[in-house]
Write a protein that holds these residues in place. Structure first.
Motif, short mmCIF file in Angstrom:
data_model
loop_
_atom_site.label_atom_id
_atom_site.label_comp_id
_atom_site.label_asym_id
_atom_site.label_seq_id
_atom_site.Cartn_x
_atom_site.Cartn_y
_atom_site.Cartn_z
N LEU A 1 0.82 -1.23 0.02
CA LEU A 1 0.02 -0.08 -0.14
C LEU A 1 0.68 1.28 0.04
CD1 LEU A 1 -2.78 -1.07 2.37
CD2 LEU A 1 -2.91 -0.64 0.04
N VAL A 2 1.96 1.07 0.88
CA VAL A 2 2.60 2.35 0.74
C VAL A 2 3.46 2.68 -0.63
CG1 VAL A 2 4.86 3.47 1.71
CG2 VAL A 2 3.41 2.03 3.17
N LEU A 3 4.07 1.87 -1.20
CA LEU A 3 4.25 1.67 -2.72
C LEU A 3 3.30 2.31 -3.72
CD1 LEU A 3 6.54 -1.38 -3.32
CD2 LEU A 3 7.25 0.81 -2.61
N MET A 4 2.30 1.80 -3.60
CA MET A 4 1.03 2.08 -4.40
C MET A 4 0.71 3.57 -4.51
SD MET A 4 -1.38 -1.29 -4.61
CE MET A 4 -2.35 -0.47 -5.69
N ASN A 5 0.46 3.87 -2.99
CA ASN A 5 0.03 5.30 -2.68
C ASN A 5 1.04 6.47 -3.10
OD1 ASN A 5 -2.26 4.28 -1.55
ND2 ASN A 5 -1.71 4.44 0.50
N LEU A 6 2.38 5.99 -2.79
CA LEU A 6 3.40 7.36 -3.42
C LEU A 6 3.51 7.15 -4.89
CD1 LEU A 6 6.01 6.59 -0.43
CD2 LEU A 6 4.40 8.61 -0.98
N MET A 7 3.41 6.31 -5.47
CA MET A 7 3.50 6.10 -6.95
C MET A 7 2.16 6.81 -7.67
SD MET A 7 4.78 2.19 -7.54
CE MET A 7 4.94 2.58 -9.27
N VAL B 1 9.55 11.63 5.25
CA VAL B 1 8.37 12.71 5.28
C VAL B 1 7.70 12.39 6.59
CG1 VAL B 1 6.37 13.38 4.41
CG2 VAL B 1 8.10 13.07 2.95
N ALA B 2 7.50 11.25 7.00
CA ALA B 2 6.69 10.93 8.22
C ALA B 2 7.52 10.60 9.50
CB ALA B 2 5.76 9.64 8.00
N GLY B 3 8.79 10.63 9.37
CA GLY B 3 9.68 10.38 10.56
C GLY B 3 9.55 9.29 11.04
N HIS C 1 13.92 2.69 -2.01
CA HIS C 1 14.00 4.24 -2.01
C HIS C 1 12.67 4.91 -1.83
CE1 HIS C 1 18.17 5.03 -3.10
NE2 HIS C 1 17.96 4.15 -3.77
N ILE C 2 11.57 4.35 -2.36
CA ILE C 2 10.41 4.83 -2.06
C ILE C 2 9.84 4.94 -0.66
CG2 ILE C 2 7.93 4.58 -2.84
CD1 ILE C 2 8.77 3.49 -5.77
N TRP C 3 9.98 3.60 0.04
CA TRP C 3 9.51 3.54 1.37
C TRP C 3 10.33 4.33 2.21
CZ3 TRP C 3 10.32 -2.56 1.17
CH2 TRP C 3 9.08 -3.07 0.99
N ASN C 4 11.81 4.74 1.79
CA ASN C 4 12.54 5.47 2.63
C ASN C 4 11.96 7.28 2.27
OD1 ASN C 4 15.05 4.72 4.35
ND2 ASN C 4 14.64 3.09 2.79
#
Length: 307
Positions: free
Chosen positions: A256-262, A300-302, A292-295
């Protein structure tokens, strides 16, 4: 402390610079299993068992050199030379950062992420079984939630270490046999996920499922074998492939994190099939693209994101 243990052996493990040691530690620290592993003052520590011997592994960055310092304490130190390769895989020391960063930088978005985080690696795992357990527990659960439940599993089925020289390392992770047989009622997971976890543990304990990888054909076979098991889906398999099997092109597409950021970066990516097409451009380094995307989200979120 560890220096007082009668047996220990140390090796310097080389890597190709750059190497973002702090982000490696941050990743492990956010997911460490309480009692089994710890990050203390820039050093990664964990209880290990290898070839029938037990002890403690400590890994630190060697000052002003392109090496990690790996020290094995206790009886398992007799296997230090055999441990060099799995420890190196765990910390992704065989990576070629220049080649990886160059490949990902052909995409303008990834180029900005690579430039911001040179030397980012894919954290591995000391134990393939341990990572499989972590990944199954982490299905549709936050990083913090999965870490909490894995800690409970250790309390239920792990082995307590008597007279541990480090207070944070009081347990060894459960064996496949122990985890397959322990009562996991009220552990905090849905019943079907408990069944999946114990089914996989039993398969590893019996030898039906071997998580060892020596070449690419093994990864293909293991992907098929795991996907055929009830309760195991593509996200689980790809995450395991990233970290346990060291597949540099593994891609947990449904994360979900990958999909949302993409989608945030490119609003035209409205469904999973389109995300997969976009990620094709990042071959053969999609596991590093995921990191890289997760990081970028974590910065941003800390806090830790992904996996």
């Amino acid at each position: 402390m560890l220096d007082t243990l009668p047996l220990q052996a140390t090796r310097l493990l080389p890597f190709k610079a750059p190497f973002d040691w702090q982000r490696m530690l941050n990743f492990f620290a956010a997911r460490m299993t309480a009692g089994v592993e710890a990050v203390v003052d820039g050093v990664y520590l964990r209880n290990i068992e290898f070839n029938g011997s037990v002890g403690v592994l400590s890994v630190a960055l060697a000052p002003q050199t392109e090496h990690l310092v790996a020290t094995v304490h206790g009886p398992v130190s007799q296997h230090i030379d055999a441990l060099v390769e799995p420890i190196s895989h765990m910390f992704d020391l065989y990576a070629t950062p220049h080649e990886i960063d160059l490949g990902l930088s052909s995409d303008p978005w990834l180029a900005t992420l690579v430039q911001a985080r040179p030397g980012l690696r894919v954290p591995g795992a000391f134990s393939g079984f341990e990572l499989v357990v972590r990944t199954i527990v982490g299905q549709q659960v936050s990083v913090k939630g999965a870490t909490t439940i894995v800690g409970r599993l250790v309390q239920r089925a792990g082995v307590q270490v008597a007279d541990s020289p480090i207070a944070q390392l009081a347990w060894r992770f459960p064996t496949p046999e122990a985890l397959a047989q322990v009562d996991l009622d009220k552990i905090g997971m849905p019943g079907k996920r408990v069944q999946t976890l114990q089914r996989v543990a039993a398969a590893v304990a019996s030898g039906e499922l071997s998580l060892s990888v020596s070449h690419g054909d093994d990864i293909v076979r293991l992907r098929r074998q795991l996907l055929a098991m009830p309760g195991i889906g593509p996200w689980t398999v790809e995450y395991i492939a990233m970290r346990a099997w060291r597949d540099p092109d593994a891609w947990p597409a449904a994360d979900l994190v990958l999909m949302n950021l993409m989608t945030l970066h490119d609003p035209s990516l409205t469904r999973l099939a389109l995300h997969k097409v976009r990620a094709e451009a990042w071959k053969p380094w999609r596991a590093y693209a995921a990191m890289h995307i997760w990081n970028s989200a974590a910065d941003v979120a800390g806090k830790a994101k992904g996996g």
